[in-house]
Design a protein around this motif. Structure first.
Motif, PDB file in Angstrom:
ATOM      1  N   TYR A  51      47.377  -5.126  11.059  1.00  0.00           N
ATOM      2  CA  TYR A  51      48.042  -4.482  12.270  1.00  0.00           C
ATOM      3  C   TYR A  51      47.050  -3.386  12.959  1.00  0.00           C
ATOM      4  O   TYR A  51      47.182  -3.035  14.149  1.00  0.00           O
ATOM      5  CB  TYR A  51      49.237  -3.726  11.656  1.00  0.00           C
ATOM      6  CG  TYR A  51      50.554  -4.686  11.413  1.00  0.00           C
ATOM      7  CD1 TYR A  51      50.565  -6.050  11.878  1.00  0.00           C
ATOM      8  CD2 TYR A  51      51.278  -4.398  10.278  1.00  0.00           C
ATOM      9  CE1 TYR A  51      51.574  -6.629  11.706  1.00  0.00           C
ATOM     10  CE2 TYR A  51      52.384  -5.037   9.953  1.00  0.00           C
ATOM     11  CZ  TYR A  51      52.639  -6.274  10.613  1.00  0.00           C
ATOM     12  OH  TYR A  51      53.775  -7.218  10.307  1.00  0.00           O
ATOM     13  N   GLN A  52      46.454  -2.466  12.024  1.00  0.00           N
ATOM     14  CA  GLN A  52      45.621  -1.445  12.565  1.00  0.00           C
ATOM     15  C   GLN A  52      44.637  -2.199  13.651  1.00  0.00           C
ATOM     16  O   GLN A  52      44.304  -1.549  14.563  1.00  0.00           O
ATOM     17  CB  GLN A  52      45.069  -0.684  11.314  1.00  0.00           C
ATOM     18  CG  GLN A  52      46.179   0.270  10.748  1.00  0.00           C
ATOM     19  CD  GLN A  52      45.297   0.962   9.647  1.00  0.00           C
ATOM     20  OE1 GLN A  52      45.218   0.341   8.786  1.00  0.00           O
ATOM     21  NE2 GLN A  52      45.235   2.317   9.773  1.00  0.00           N
ATOM     22  N   ALA A  53      43.924  -3.113  13.031  1.00  0.00           N
ATOM     23  CA  ALA A  53      42.763  -3.750  13.598  1.00  0.00           C
ATOM     24  C   ALA A  53      43.341  -4.526  15.025  1.00  0.00           C
ATOM     25  O   ALA A  53      42.826  -4.257  16.119  1.00  0.00           O
ATOM     26  CB  ALA A  53      42.235  -4.887  12.761  1.00  0.00           C
ATOM     27  N   TYR A  54      44.435  -5.303  14.773  1.00  0.00           N
ATOM     28  CA  TYR A  54      44.817  -6.010  15.979  1.00  0.00           C
ATOM     29  C   TYR A  54      45.395  -5.207  17.259  1.00  0.00           C
ATOM     30  O   TYR A  54      45.515  -5.554  18.437  1.00  0.00           O
ATOM     31  CB  TYR A  54      45.525  -7.108  15.705  1.00  0.00           C
ATOM     32  CG  TYR A  54      44.811  -8.294  15.521  1.00  0.00           C
ATOM     33  CD1 TYR A  54      44.133  -9.495  16.227  1.00  0.00           C
ATOM     34  CD2 TYR A  54      44.406  -8.650  13.836  1.00  0.00           C
ATOM     35  CE1 TYR A  54      43.374 -10.192  15.837  1.00  0.00           C
ATOM     36  CE2 TYR A  54      43.519  -9.426  13.564  1.00  0.00           C
ATOM     37  CZ  TYR A  54      43.136 -10.573  14.411  1.00  0.00           C
ATOM     38  OH  TYR A  54      42.251 -11.466  14.057  1.00  0.00           O
ATOM     39  N   MET A  55      46.057  -4.172  16.715  1.00  0.00           N
ATOM     40  CA  MET A  55      46.936  -3.320  17.681  1.00  0.00           C
ATOM     41  C   MET A  55      46.132  -1.968  17.926  1.00  0.00           C
ATOM     42  O   MET A  55      46.481  -1.080  18.795  1.00  0.00           O
ATOM     43  CB  MET A  55      48.118  -2.711  16.965  1.00  0.00           C
ATOM     44  CG  MET A  55      49.165  -3.713  16.324  1.00  0.00           C
ATOM     45  SD  MET A  55      49.638  -4.830  17.926  1.00  0.00           S
ATOM     46  CE  MET A  55      50.512  -3.680  18.846  1.00  0.00           C
ATOM     47  N   ASP A  56      44.717  -1.704  17.364  1.00  0.00           N
ATOM     48  CA  ASP A  56      43.860  -0.876  17.874  1.00  0.00           C
ATOM     49  C   ASP A  56      44.603   0.640  17.552  1.00  0.00           C
ATOM     50  O   ASP A  56      44.591   1.546  18.400  1.00  0.00           O
ATOM     51  CB  ASP A  56      43.435  -0.669  19.344  1.00  0.00           C
ATOM     52  CG  ASP A  56      42.448  -0.262  19.687  1.00  0.00           C
ATOM     53  OD1 ASP A  56      41.505   0.257  18.720  1.00  0.00           O
ATOM     54  OD2 ASP A  56      42.061   0.481  20.922  1.00  0.00           O
TER      55      ASP A  56
ATOM     56  N   HIS B 137      54.223  -8.540  13.897  1.00  0.00           N
ATOM     57  CA  HIS B 137      55.021  -7.792  14.433  1.00  0.00           C
ATOM     58  C   HIS B 137      55.246  -6.408  13.791  1.00  0.00           C
ATOM     59  O   HIS B 137      55.538  -6.508  12.580  1.00  0.00           O
ATOM     60  CB  HIS B 137      56.257  -8.199  14.928  1.00  0.00           C
ATOM     61  CG  HIS B 137      56.440  -9.339  15.758  1.00  0.00           C
ATOM     62  ND1 HIS B 137      56.318 -10.561  15.065  1.00  0.00           N
ATOM     63  CD2 HIS B 137      56.414  -9.593  16.889  1.00  0.00           C
ATOM     64  CE1 HIS B 137      56.325 -11.478  16.176  1.00  0.00           C
ATOM     65  NE2 HIS B 137      56.510 -10.904  17.264  1.00  0.00           N
ATOM     66  N   ILE B 138      54.544  -5.289  14.198  1.00  0.00           N
ATOM     67  CA  ILE B 138      54.708  -4.105  13.448  1.00  0.00           C
ATOM     68  C   ILE B 138      56.100  -3.357  13.432  1.00  0.00           C
ATOM     69  O   ILE B 138      57.101  -3.634  14.285  1.00  0.00           O
ATOM     70  CB  ILE B 138      53.833  -3.088  14.313  1.00  0.00           C
ATOM     71  CG1 ILE B 138      54.125  -2.525  15.513  1.00  0.00           C
ATOM     72  CG2 ILE B 138      52.480  -3.647  14.362  1.00  0.00           C
ATOM     73  CD1 ILE B 138      53.445  -1.280  16.291  1.00  0.00           C
ATOM     74  N   ASP B 139      56.360  -2.365  12.597  1.00  0.00           N
ATOM     75  CA  ASP B 139      57.538  -1.593  12.565  1.00  0.00           C
ATOM     76  C   ASP B 139      57.799  -0.496  13.402  1.00  0.00           C
ATOM     77  O   ASP B 139      58.669  -0.684  14.047  1.00  0.00           O
ATOM     78  CB  ASP B 139      57.876  -1.065  11.127  1.00  0.00           C
ATOM     79  CG  ASP B 139      57.999  -2.131  10.065  1.00  0.00           C
ATOM     80  OD1 ASP B 139      58.521  -3.287  10.264  1.00  0.00           O
ATOM     81  OD2 ASP B 139      58.053  -1.938   8.904  1.00  0.00           O
ATOM     82  N   GLY B 140      56.536  -0.071  13.908  1.00  0.00           N
ATOM     83  CA  GLY B 140      56.529   0.856  14.992  1.00  0.00           C
ATOM     84  C   GLY B 140      55.144   1.857  14.962  1.00  0.00           C
ATOM     85  O   GLY B 140      54.163   1.648  14.250  1.00  0.00           O
ATOM     86  N   CYS B 141      55.463   2.757  16.058  1.00  0.00           N
ATOM     87  CA  CYS B 141      54.238   3.422  16.083  1.00  0.00           C
ATOM     88  C   CYS B 141      54.410   5.019  16.590  1.00  0.00           C
ATOM     89  O   CYS B 141      55.854   5.149  17.243  1.00  0.00           O
ATOM     90  CB  CYS B 141      53.470   2.962  17.554  1.00  0.00           C
ATOM     91  SG  CYS B 141      52.008   3.947  17.955  1.00  0.00           S
ATOM     92  N   VAL B 142      54.146   6.005  15.543  1.00  0.00           N
ATOM     93  CA  VAL B 142      54.421   7.214  15.877  1.00  0.00           C
ATOM     94  C   VAL B 142      53.653   7.834  16.847  1.00  0.00           C
ATOM     95  O   VAL B 142      52.260   8.108  16.506  1.00  0.00           O
ATOM     96  CB  VAL B 142      54.603   7.951  14.546  1.00  0.00           C
ATOM     97  CG1 VAL B 142      54.988   9.484  14.720  1.00  0.00           C
ATOM     98  CG2 VAL B 142      55.312   7.322  13.410  1.00  0.00           C
ATOM     99  N   VAL B 143      53.990   8.444  17.902  1.00  0.00           N
ATOM    100  CA  VAL B 143      53.277   8.922  19.012  1.00  0.00           C
ATOM    101  C   VAL B 143      52.953  10.363  18.862  1.00  0.00           C
ATOM    102  O   VAL B 143      51.963  10.708  19.160  1.00  0.00           O
ATOM    103  CB  VAL B 143      54.070   8.644  20.385  1.00  0.00           C
ATOM    104  CG1 VAL B 143      53.076   9.246  21.384  1.00  0.00           C
ATOM    105  CG2 VAL B 143      54.023   7.239  20.586  1.00  0.00           C
ATOM    106  N   SER B 144      54.076  11.141  18.169  1.00  0.00           N
ATOM    107  CA  SER B 144      53.979  12.554  17.983  1.00  0.00           C
ATOM    108  C   SER B 144      55.039  12.842  17.001  1.00  0.00           C
ATOM    109  O   SER B 144      55.834  12.099  16.650  1.00  0.00           O
ATOM    110  CB  SER B 144      54.076  13.493  19.305  1.00  0.00           C
ATOM    111  OG  SER B 144      55.493  13.410  19.946  1.00  0.00           O
ATOM    112  N   GLY B 145      54.987  14.176  16.686  1.00  0.00           N
ATOM    113  CA  GLY B 145      56.029  14.400  15.380  1.00  0.00           C
ATOM    114  C   GLY B 145      55.454  16.086  14.808  1.00  0.00           C
ATOM    115  O   GLY B 145      54.377  16.488  15.232  1.00  0.00           O
TER     116      GLY B 145
END
Length: 265
Positions: A175-180, A125-133
């Motif tokens: 996380y990078q691999a499995y969450m693409d 389970h990931i902490d989060g994803c930054v979509v923009s900023g």
């Protein structure tokens, strides 16, 4: 009216208090935390948070949810640190959002984002994803945060998370691999003592992700075949077993030493 002037006869003394109240309160809290932790159902899957540890047998014991050695359960002090980490993660997320980052940490149903593989026997389970900023980084980017004591935090700042904490690097790559999410990860580390924040970008390490994924398969398959995987240490006195520094990395004491080596003399 009470006369509080000099000569009124009033004497200012230290209040009488039980010097053991702090110990009593902390003992009660630690006991409650330990009870709550024992009530948690064991997880029967290989977790990304531990797959980077050196000892495959230790990972296997954890995956099988085998009972820990007597006295090896998490202490109240350790559980406090875990909770501080969870709370600190929420604080850093709030800081990033206040700074203008579009950070997604949960699905609409309240669950964390994550992945499941090997029929649910390998999960993360990931902490989060930054979509923009406001920062000039490639989006969307995985966000991973850790809350560290001062010494560990300074080591990460000095050497970078990949060298200072290989277990974290393995977790990030998976996380990078499995969450693409293969753009560089935004990794943040909060100093629990000073509340200073460190941030760095961690490039995607595809070979590391593959090695760690292969490890998960090895643990699951060996366990299904009732095969015990090899230890990483040749002797029980190794820092990998008893805890300590080795190879420039700190290792916590293994919770299955007696099961692995037999009762200590």
């Amino acid at each position: 009216m009470i006369d509080l002037n000099h000569g009124s006869g009033c004497q200012y003394e230290r209040p009488t208090r039980d010097p053991g109240i702090a110990a009593a309160i902390n003992a009660a809290i630690d006991a409650a935390l330990a009870t709550r932790n024992r009530a948690q159902p064991p997880r029967h899957y290989v977790s990304t948070s531990g797959i980077g540890r050196e000892c495959l047998r230790q990972i296997q014991y954890d995956y099988l949810a085998l009972p820990k050695d007597a006295g090896a359960d998490f202490t109240g002090a350790t559980l406090r640190i875990f909770e501080a980490g969870h709370r600190g993660e929420d604080v850093v997320a709030d800081w990033l959002r206040a700074a203008g980052f579009d950070l997604r940490t949960h699905r609409r149903d309240g669950r964390q984002f994550g992945f499941s593989a090997l029929d649910g026997r390998f999960r993360g389970h990931i902490d989060g994803c930054v979509v923009s900023g406001p920062a000039a980084i490639a989006y969307p980017a995985l966000w991973e945060n850790k809350c560290l004591g001062a010494a560990s935090w300074k080591e990460v700042v000095k050497r970078g998370v990949t060298l200072a904490r290989p277990v974290y690097a393995a977790q990030i790559a998976l996380y990078q691999a499995y969450m693409d999410l293969t753009e560089p990860v935004l990794f943040t580390a909060l100093n629990r003592d000073s509340w200073e924040l460190h941030a760095e970008l961690v490039p995607y390490d595809a070979p590391l992700a593959q090695r760690m994924s292969d490890r998960a398969v090895e643990v699951v398959q060996a366990s299904a075949a009732q095969e015990l995987l090899p230890r990483a240490a040749a002797h029980r006195t190794s820092a990998l077993c008893r805890g300590g520094w080795t190879g420039g990395e700190w290792h916590a004491p293994c919770a299955w030493q007696d099961r692995c080596w037999g009762p200590a003399p």
